[in-house]
Design a protein around this motif. Structure first.
Motif, PDB file in Angstrom:
ATOM      1  N   VAL A 155      37.157  28.399  59.718  1.00  0.00           N
ATOM      2  CA  VAL A 155      36.002  29.109  59.158  1.00  0.00           C
ATOM      3  C   VAL A 155      36.299  30.599  59.074  1.00  0.00           C
ATOM      4  CG1 VAL A 155      33.578  29.702  59.538  1.00  0.00           C
ATOM      5  CG2 VAL A 155      34.366  27.362  59.945  1.00  0.00           C
ATOM      6  N   ALA A 156      36.849  31.174  60.135  1.00  0.00           N
ATOM      7  CA  ALA A 156      37.177  32.595  60.135  1.00  0.00           C
ATOM      8  C   ALA A 156      38.264  32.917  59.120  1.00  0.00           C
ATOM      9  CB  ALA A 156      37.618  33.023  61.534  1.00  0.00           C
ATOM     10  N   LEU A 157      39.288  32.078  59.056  1.00  0.00           N
ATOM     11  CA  LEU A 157      40.402  32.326  58.134  1.00  0.00           C
ATOM     12  C   LEU A 157      39.960  32.210  56.686  1.00  0.00           C
ATOM     13  CD1 LEU A 157      43.180  30.401  60.086  1.00  0.00           C
ATOM     14  CD2 LEU A 157      43.064  32.874  59.726  1.00  0.00           C
ATOM     15  N   ARG A 158      39.025  31.320  56.411  1.00  0.00           N
ATOM     16  CA  ARG A 158      38.504  31.203  55.043  1.00  0.00           C
ATOM     17  C   ARG A 158      37.841  32.517  54.627  1.00  0.00           C
ATOM     18  NH1 ARG A 158      37.036  26.809  51.765  1.00  0.00           N
ATOM     19  NH2 ARG A 158      35.874  27.553  49.959  1.00  0.00           N
ATOM     20  N   GLY A 159      37.078  33.120  55.529  1.00  0.00           N
ATOM     21  CA  GLY A 159      36.439  34.385  55.211  1.00  0.00           C
ATOM     22  C   GLY A 159      37.445  35.501  55.009  1.00  0.00           C
ATOM     23  N   LEU A 160      38.454  35.586  55.864  1.00  0.00           N
ATOM     24  CA  LEU A 160      39.467  36.634  55.731  1.00  0.00           C
ATOM     25  C   LEU A 160      40.212  36.522  54.415  1.00  0.00           C
ATOM     26  CD1 LEU A 160      40.925  36.678  59.367  1.00  0.00           C
ATOM     27  CD2 LEU A 160      39.543  38.460  58.283  1.00  0.00           C
ATOM     28  N   LEU A 161      40.549  35.296  54.014  1.00  0.00           N
ATOM     29  CA  LEU A 161      41.282  35.124  52.757  1.00  0.00           C
ATOM     30  C   LEU A 161      40.392  35.427  51.562  1.00  0.00           C
ATOM     31  CD1 LEU A 161      42.276  33.163  50.228  1.00  0.00           C
ATOM     32  CD2 LEU A 161      43.957  34.478  51.523  1.00  0.00           C
ATOM     33  N   ALA A 162      39.151  34.926  51.587  1.00  0.00           N
ATOM     34  CA  ALA A 162      38.240  35.185  50.469  1.00  0.00           C
ATOM     35  C   ALA A 162      37.971  36.680  50.336  1.00  0.00           C
ATOM     36  CB  ALA A 162      36.923  34.429  50.676  1.00  0.00           C
ATOM     37  N   GLY A 163      37.783  37.356  51.460  1.00  0.00           N
ATOM     38  CA  GLY A 163      37.556  38.789  51.408  1.00  0.00           C
ATOM     39  C   GLY A 163      38.735  39.529  50.812  1.00  0.00           C
ATOM     40  N   THR A 164      39.934  39.163  51.220  1.00  0.00           N
ATOM     41  CA  THR A 164      41.141  39.813  50.694  1.00  0.00           C
ATOM     42  C   THR A 164      41.276  39.587  49.198  1.00  0.00           C
ATOM     43  OG1 THR A 164      42.264  39.465  52.812  1.00  0.00           O
ATOM     44  CG2 THR A 164      43.650  39.956  50.911  1.00  0.00           C
ATOM     45  N   PHE A 165      41.204  38.343  48.787  1.00  0.00           N
ATOM     46  CA  PHE A 165      41.459  37.990  47.387  1.00  0.00           C
ATOM     47  C   PHE A 165      40.398  38.565  46.459  1.00  0.00           C
ATOM     48  CE2 PHE A 165      41.150  35.331  43.643  1.00  0.00           C
ATOM     49  CZ  PHE A 165      42.479  35.162  43.269  1.00  0.00           C
ATOM     50  N   PHE A 166      39.130  38.275  46.744  1.00  0.00           N
ATOM     51  CA  PHE A 166      38.073  38.681  45.813  1.00  0.00           C
ATOM     52  C   PHE A 166      37.776  40.175  45.888  1.00  0.00           C
ATOM     53  CE2 PHE A 166      37.208  34.100  46.399  1.00  0.00           C
ATOM     54  CZ  PHE A 166      37.377  33.717  45.083  1.00  0.00           C
ATOM     55  N   GLY A 167      38.075  40.794  47.031  1.00  0.00           N
ATOM     56  CA  GLY A 167      37.922  42.234  47.100  1.00  0.00           C
ATOM     57  C   GLY A 167      38.850  42.946  46.127  1.00  0.00           C
ATOM     58  N   VAL A 168      40.116  42.573  46.133  1.00  0.00           N
ATOM     59  CA  VAL A 168      41.069  43.180  45.196  1.00  0.00           C
ATOM     60  C   VAL A 168      40.734  42.782  43.762  1.00  0.00           C
ATOM     61  CG1 VAL A 168      43.501  43.314  44.506  1.00  0.00           C
ATOM     62  CG2 VAL A 168      42.900  43.244  46.930  1.00  0.00           C
ATOM     63  N   GLU A 169      40.439  41.497  43.544  1.00  0.00           N
ATOM     64  CA  GLU A 169      40.220  41.003  42.186  1.00  0.00           C
ATOM     65  C   GLU A 169      39.036  41.690  41.514  1.00  0.00           C
ATOM     66  OE1 GLU A 169      40.495  36.622  40.445  1.00  0.00           O
ATOM     67  OE2 GLU A 169      38.530  37.006  41.344  1.00  0.00           O
ATOM     68  N   SER A 170      38.037  42.097  42.292  1.00  0.00           N
ATOM     69  CA  SER A 170      36.835  42.676  41.701  1.00  0.00           C
ATOM     70  C   SER A 170      37.113  43.961  40.932  1.00  0.00           C
ATOM     71  CB  SER A 170      35.796  42.941  42.794  1.00  0.00           C
ATOM     72  OG  SER A 170      36.252  43.939  43.698  1.00  0.00           O
ATOM     73  N   LEU A 171      38.204  44.660  41.254  1.00  0.00           N
ATOM     74  CA  LEU A 171      38.488  45.930  40.587  1.00  0.00           C
ATOM     75  C   LEU A 171      39.697  45.884  39.660  1.00  0.00           C
ATOM     76  CD1 LEU A 171      37.816  48.719  43.260  1.00  0.00           C
ATOM     77  CD2 LEU A 171      36.288  47.732  41.550  1.00  0.00           C
ATOM     78  N   ILE A 172      40.326  44.731  39.513  1.00  0.00           N
ATOM     79  CA  ILE A 172      41.534  44.679  38.674  1.00  0.00           C
ATOM     80  C   ILE A 172      41.244  45.058  37.226  1.00  0.00           C
ATOM     81  CG2 ILE A 172      43.262  43.109  37.680  1.00  0.00           C
ATOM     82  CD1 ILE A 172      43.483  41.783  40.390  1.00  0.00           C
ATOM     83  N   PRO A 173      40.280  44.447  36.549  1.00  0.00           N
ATOM     84  CA  PRO A 173      40.046  44.844  35.149  1.00  0.00           C
ATOM     85  C   PRO A 173      39.690  46.321  35.008  1.00  0.00           C
ATOM     86  CG  PRO A 173      38.952  42.757  35.628  1.00  0.00           C
ATOM     87  CD  PRO A 173      39.400  43.325  36.946  1.00  0.00           C
ATOM     88  N   LEU A 174      38.837  46.813  35.897  1.00  0.00           N
ATOM     89  CA  LEU A 174      38.446  48.220  35.825  1.00  0.00           C
ATOM     90  C   LEU A 174      39.638  49.139  36.069  1.00  0.00           C
ATOM     91  CD1 LEU A 174      36.156  50.272  35.512  1.00  0.00           C
ATOM     92  CD2 LEU A 174      35.805  50.107  37.997  1.00  0.00           C
ATOM     93  N   SER A 175      40.452  48.784  37.041  1.00  0.00           N
ATOM     94  CA  SER A 175      41.626  49.600  37.351  1.00  0.00           C
ATOM     95  C   SER A 175      42.578  49.674  36.161  1.00  0.00           C
ATOM     96  CB  SER A 175      42.351  49.019  38.569  1.00  0.00           C
ATOM     97  OG  SER A 175      43.569  49.691  38.800  1.00  0.00           O
ATOM     98  N   LEU A 176      42.849  48.556  35.533  1.00  0.00           N
ATOM     99  CA  LEU A 176      43.772  48.545  34.390  1.00  0.00           C
ATOM    100  C   LEU A 176      43.178  49.281  33.189  1.00  0.00           C
ATOM    101  CD1 LEU A 176      45.095  44.878  34.664  1.00  0.00           C
ATOM    102  CD2 LEU A 176      46.322  46.981  35.232  1.00  0.00           C
ATOM    103  N   SER A 177      41.860  49.199  33.050  1.00  0.00           N
ATOM    104  CA  SER A 177      41.216  49.899  31.929  1.00  0.00           C
ATOM    105  C   SER A 177      41.220  51.414  32.133  1.00  0.00           C
ATOM    106  CB  SER A 177      39.775  49.407  31.768  1.00  0.00           C
ATOM    107  OG  SER A 177      39.734  48.025  31.479  1.00  0.00           O
ATOM    108  N   VAL A 178      40.852  51.844  33.339  1.00  0.00           N
ATOM    109  CA  VAL A 178      40.725  53.274  33.609  1.00  0.00           C
ATOM    110  C   VAL A 178      42.076  53.950  33.777  1.00  0.00           C
ATOM    111  CG1 VAL A 178      39.873  54.946  35.295  1.00  0.00           C
ATOM    112  CG2 VAL A 178      38.422  53.032  34.595  1.00  0.00           C
TER     113      VAL A 178
END
Length: 466
Positions: A278-301
């Motif tokens: 349960v803890a590891l699922r949260g750590l992985l989801a936080g890592t992956f989706f945290g970075v992914e949330s800004l990828i399009p914006l980062s590449l655009s800006v």
């Protein structure tokens, strides 16, 4: 020729290990599960492209955010309710209720003439989706032998690939050239087919004799607290201000207080046993989706990319995610008991490396194309780890708590994702105000998520029996 004696007993013993999730006994169940997961995935991936058109059509742009927040809040409540019902009465009731709710929500949204009806439809969809997802985990634990669960989770992960690739495009085309209503109503027949395929296995499911850990009223109360805490954090991240900061702080307190009775004891300490997955699922989801949330914006800006090119890394990572899920499905847990922990650690390290790659990409002087190999690595790591911790959870839990623990796994995912994407929103808003520059915002988030990924790799060895 008839086989007799000890050899026959040995053959009988190993026969189930040669079964497939698409074999005669499990074919209808597997196809039904995959159809329902695909529907939920399509709705999650496609709805964002059609909701702006729908909101304008029903004159509700001012309440547009509630179409997302309402789904999120109801989804969390549905997860916990499904876990409680599954533990006390079996997964049949939450799955049937979830399917009815999901289809009813689609119908309400697809026929909406006011924004209130559209939001109500999204609420019912979220509740149904939460009920279904947790019940599917319980069915996986009851119906599928331990040897087949990795293959089942690999297949369900693959069921997200096509919706992630074509969902937004199909949704946009329907909204532009046909009607936004078909984004919702067009899924109803497929939901009916998926439910019909699950009727035989639903009839055969047994009702647990041991009740769950907490009474349903208490669990639903804390689930609502968690949902409201997540909603407050999302709101604070999207519209930062002094008032939003106070709202986010209050939401964080409510979130932590609500999570403690809903997560297995020892989750925050990554205790071996059911708490660690349960803890590891949260750590992985936080890592992956945290970075992914800004990828399009980062590449655009930072690199001036258009919307299609900037969003493409997110699409192609779906293939590597499916590849990672398929690869973990090849592991024989009985013959290689420590191999799955190695896969979990490898997935975290791949995501940490991908976060560093995206941090480098966020520097304007660096080549933007680094986003593609970086996020392919992230998808591969997510496929290895996400699916493996799901397998470990069902291995370590028991009949009495399978529903509650499955719900906890989903809660950990949703909560960690909300926290890290909320952090991303705060950093972007700070850059927009001129408090920091864009490079600092993007690189800072990526390096923070790298640290979370390294933490996951460090504690991955705790994913062992209690």
């Amino acid at each position: 020729m008839q086989t007799r004696g000890p050899r026959a007993a040995r053959l009988h013993k190993i026969a189930p290990e040669r079964e497939s999730i698409f074999g005669p006994r499990l074919r209808a169940t597997s196809v039904g599960v995959l159809i329902l997961v695909t529907l939920i995935a399509f709705e999650a991936m496609a709805v964002s492209a059609a909701l702006p058109t729908a909101a304008r059509a029903v004159h509700g742009l001012s309440e547009f955010g509630w179409a997302f927040t309402g789904f999120l809040v109801a989804n969390v409540v549905g997860m916990v309710a499904s876990g409680q019902l599954s533990d006390s009465r079996g997964p049949r009731l939450p799955l049937v209720a979830g399917l009815i709710g999901f289809l009813l929500g689609l119908a309400l949204s697809g026929t909406a003439t006011t924004m209130a009806q559209l939001v109500a439809g999204r609420l019912v969809q979220g509740l149904g989706s939460g009920l279904i997802i947790t019940a599917i985990y319980v069915i996986a634990g009851q119906v599928y032998p331990e040897l087949l669960r990795p293959a089942l989770f690999a297949a369900t992960s693959s069921a997200w690939v096509v919706p992630s690739l074509v969902g937004p495009g199909v949704s946009g085309l329907l909204a532009q050239h046909a009607s936004w209503r078909w984004v919702f109503l067009g899924l109803v027949p497929f939901g009916l087919i998926g439910g019909a395929l699950l009727v035989p296995v639903l009839r055969a499911l047994h009702r647990p004799e041991v009740p769950g850990r907490l009474g349903s009223g208490r669990r639903l109360f804390w689930a609502l607290a968690v949902a409201l805490g997540i909603a407050a954090l999302e709101q604070a991240g999207q519209h930062p201000s002094a008032a939003a900061l106070a709202l986010g702080g209050a939401g964080l307190v409510v979130l932590v207080v609500g999570l403690r009775p809903l997560l297995p004891s020892g989750t925050f300490r990554v205790r071996p046993g059911v708490s660690a997955p349960v803890a590891l699922r949260g750590l992985l989801a936080g890592t992956f989706f945290g970075v992914e949330s800004l990828i399009p914006l980062s590449l655009s800006v930072q690199h001036g990319w258009g919307a299609t090119a900037a969003g493409l890394p997110l699409a192609v990572s779906g293939f590597s995610w499916a590849t990672g899920s398929w690869w973990q499905g090849r592991v024989d847990d009985a013959a290689q008991p420590g191999r799955r922990v190695i896969l979990v650690r490898a997935g975290f390290l791949l995501n940490a490396a991908a976060a560093v790659g995206m941090a480098i990409t966020a520097i304007p002087a660096s080549p933007g194309w680094l986003a593609y190999p970086s996020w392919l690595l992230a998808g591969l790591g997510a496929g290895l780890t996400m699916t493996s911790v799901s397998v470990l959870l069902l291995k370590y839990t028991n009949d009495a708590n399978r529903g509650a623990d499955s719900a906890a796994l989903q809660l950990s995912d949703a909560t960690a994702s909300a926290l890290t994407t909320g952090l991303a929103g705060v950093l972007v808003a700070a850059a927009a105000r001129g408090a920091i520059d864009n490079t600092t915002a993007f690189v800072g988030l990526d390096l923070a998520m790298c640290a979370v990924g390294l933490l996951g790799a460090l504690v991955a060895s705790r994913a062992r029996p209690a």
